[in-house]
Design an enzyme around this catalytic site. Structure first.
Site, PDB file in Angstrom:
ATOM      1  CG  ASP A   8     -23.376   7.599 -24.797  1.00 35.96           C
ATOM      2  OD1 ASP A   8     -22.899   7.795 -25.777  1.00 35.96           O
ATOM      3  OD2 ASP A   8     -23.540   7.082 -23.805  1.00 35.96           O
ATOM      4  CB  CYS A  65     -25.436   5.503 -25.839  1.00 35.16           C
ATOM      5  SG  CYS A  65     -26.644   4.132 -25.404  1.00 35.16           S
ATOM      6  N   GLY A  66     -23.570   3.771 -25.953  1.00 26.78           N
ATOM      7  CA  GLY A  66     -22.658   2.376 -26.696  1.00 26.78           C
ATOM      8  C   GLY A  66     -24.185   0.881 -27.152  1.00 26.78           C
ATOM      9  CB  THR A  67     -25.488  -1.147 -25.185  1.00 26.25           C
ATOM     10  OG1 THR A  67     -27.050   0.241 -23.993  1.00 26.25           O
ATOM     11  CG2 THR A  67     -24.214  -1.698 -24.292  1.00 26.25           C
ATOM     12  N   GLY A  68     -27.254   0.992 -27.076  1.00 30.12           N
ATOM     13  CA  GLY A  68     -28.349   1.657 -27.508  1.00 30.12           C
ATOM     14  C   GLY A  68     -29.781   1.465 -26.051  1.00 30.12           C
ATOM     15  CB  ILE A  69     -29.561  -0.594 -23.935  1.00 30.17           C
ATOM     16  CG1 ILE A  69     -29.528  -2.485 -24.430  1.00 30.17           C
ATOM     17  CG2 ILE A  69     -30.247  -1.496 -22.577  1.00 30.17           C
ATOM     18  CD1 ILE A  69     -28.764  -3.366 -24.226  1.00 30.17           C
ATOM     19  CG  MET A  71     -29.386   6.655 -26.009  1.00 34.74           C
ATOM     20  SD  MET A  71     -29.333   8.426 -25.568  1.00 34.74           S
ATOM     21  CE  MET A  71     -27.999   8.987 -26.115  1.00 34.74           C
ATOM     22  CG  HIS A  98     -46.283  -4.491 -37.018  1.00 34.02           C
ATOM     23  ND1 HIS A  98     -46.934  -5.408 -37.334  1.00 34.02           N
ATOM     24  CD2 HIS A  98     -46.860  -3.777 -38.403  1.00 34.02           C
ATOM     25  CE1 HIS A  98     -46.587  -5.959 -38.290  1.00 34.02           C
ATOM     26  NE2 HIS A  98     -46.774  -5.117 -39.107  1.00 34.02           N
ATOM     27  CG  HIS A 133     -50.174  -2.315 -36.118  1.00 38.29           C
ATOM     28  ND1 HIS A 133     -50.083  -3.660 -36.105  1.00 38.29           N
ATOM     29  CD2 HIS A 133     -50.611  -3.245 -37.845  1.00 38.29           C
ATOM     30  CE1 HIS A 133     -49.299  -4.733 -36.848  1.00 38.29           C
ATOM     31  NE2 HIS A 133     -50.369  -4.400 -37.791  1.00 38.29           N
TER      32      HIS A 133
HETATM   33  C1  RB5 Z   1     -21.104   4.771 -22.002  1.00 32.46           C
HETATM   34  O1  RB5 Z   1     -19.766   4.295 -21.439  1.00 32.46           O
HETATM   35  C2  RB5 Z   1     -21.798   3.563 -22.289  1.00 32.46           C
HETATM   36  O2  RB5 Z   1     -22.123   3.451 -20.920  1.00 32.46           O
HETATM   37  C3  RB5 Z   1     -23.627   4.255 -22.310  1.00 32.46           C
HETATM   38  O3  RB5 Z   1     -23.569   4.539 -23.442  1.00 32.46           O
HETATM   39  C4  RB5 Z   1     -24.870   3.122 -22.858  1.00 32.46           C
HETATM   40  O4  RB5 Z   1     -23.891   1.838 -23.482  1.00 32.46           O
HETATM   41  C5  RB5 Z   1     -24.998   2.581 -21.522  1.00 32.46           C
HETATM   42  O5  RB5 Z   1     -26.837   2.050 -22.737  1.00 32.46           O
END
Ligand code: RB5
Length: 147
Positions: A8, A65-69, A71, A98, A133
């Site tokens: 993103d 993405c910003g945190t990867g979370i 996504m 695994h 696994h």
């Molecule tokens: C976008 O600003 C941010 O919210 C997104 O990249 C991400 O961190 C969400 O998990």
């Protein structure tokens, strides 16, 4: 080995660094964007990129993405996707060995390019160990089928 990669708007700079590294290593990839200056909602990009793994066009994928979370949450809603959000080497290695993870999610605002490249390398280089696994992967698939 062919990978799909996408991000993103938090990820174009890190994606470019990863792509330059993949070019150097000769790893084949499909870059599904986005590019600097564009905007994308992470669930849309996760769906597009994971589609390349589900169709068999790509073996593995990387999402940024910003945190990867965001996504990873989005990718894990897709049947057949096992996405792992990693910011350390050990997790990136063992989620392949695994969990047979097929998507690596990285937070561009969490890790620097040097570590991100290490994560991608170990993720691509590590084989699933199978054996005991596999039974657990089958149980993940059963939960998916029940929901
Ligand atoms: C976008 O600003 C941010 O919210 C997104 O990249 C991400 O961190 C969400 O998990």
């Amino acid at each position: 080995m062919k990978i799909a990669i996408g991000c993103d708007h938090a990820g174009p700079a890190l994606k470019s660094e990863i792509l330059a590294h993949l070019d150097e290593k000769g790893v084949e990839y499909i870059d599904l964007g986005i590019q600097e200056g564009e905007k994308a909602d992470y669930p849309d990009k996760a769906k597009e990129v994971c589609g390349k793994v589900i169709s068999g066009e790509c073996d593995l994928a990387v999402l940024i993405c910003g945190t990867g979370i965001g996504m990873s949450m989005s990718a894990n809603k897709i049947k057949g996707i096992r996405a792992a959000c990693c910011s350390d080497y050990f997790s990136a290695k063992y989620t392949r060995a695994h969990n047979d993870a097929n998507v690596l999610c990285i937070g561009a605002r969490v890790v620097g390019a040097g570590l991100a490249i290490e994560l991608v390398d170990v993720f691509l280089e590590t084989e699933f160990e199978g054996g005991r696994h596999q039974r657990r992967i089958d149980k993940i698939a059963a939960i998916e089928a029940e929901s």
